[in-house]
Design an enzyme around this catalytic site. Sequence first.
Site: not given
Ligand code: PRP
Ligand code: URA
Length: 215
Positions: A110, A114, A206, A209
């Site tokens: 994400r 944006t 997150d 993380d």
């Molecule tokens: C997180 C999560 C989803 C996304 C959800 O991933 O694992 O893929 O955010 O958010 P959305 O519904 O608003 O699209 P992130 O973008 O943090 O990537 P990562 O898993 O690589 O940390």
């Molecule tokens: N992605 C995450 O990992 N946590 C949230 O709360 C939203 C998006």
Amino acid sequence: MGRMTSVIPQLHICSHPLAQHKLTILRRKETEPKKFREVVREISTVLILDATADLPLVDVPVATPMGETIGRHVQDRVGLIPVLRAGLGMVDGALEMLPSAEVWHIGLYRDERTLRPVEYYNKLPVNPTVQVCLVLDPMLATGGSAAATIDILKRWGAKHIKFVGLIGAPEGVKRLSDAHPDVPIYLAALDERLNDIGYIIPGLGDAGDRQFGTA
Ligand code: PRP
Ligand code: URA
């Protein structure tokens, strides 16, 4: 929660006590990455049972040590589609229940400014190799990543797709079910809302993380 579940028929919230117990461990801010990964794997096993409860069965002859009978057997080939990174943690729990499933990774992150998903990894072969796709991603926040993943799978030719996650925000559930009304959504909880930077409240923080110790 009850109101949204009833107006969005494709939303399934797993009320199993073990799922709720494990989700509470994940929400707790003191849960360290090792324990967090362990519990993501365990809760995924429970959620997969929910998400596969309607897989069709075919009769097959089976010989037991005592004689012959007719057993039942899942024939559809199932694909697990973890969304990198956070969906990776759900794969092992899902494979415990579906050891022959194919695993196809989709990389999306994400954009923090944006909140739109950016695709960075996709090695799907030209034609679909599975009949059922289970998209694995712990968090359904704005719903952008889930909707984009399912767009990719539909362009691939996938016909039966389900989303399996841990926590959804009402905004994400609405966006996903508006974009893909044919896709059932399996979660352990529907939370209150998103905050102004797109995090689920109360959520668990997150998910990537917390699994990988990168906060
Ligand atoms: C997180 C999560 C989803 C996304 C959800 O991933 O694992 O893929 O955010 O958010 P959305 O519904 O608003 O699209 P992130 O973008 O943090 O990537 P990562 O898993 O690589 O940390
Ligand atoms: N992605 C995450 O990992 N946590 C949230 O709360 C939203 C998006």
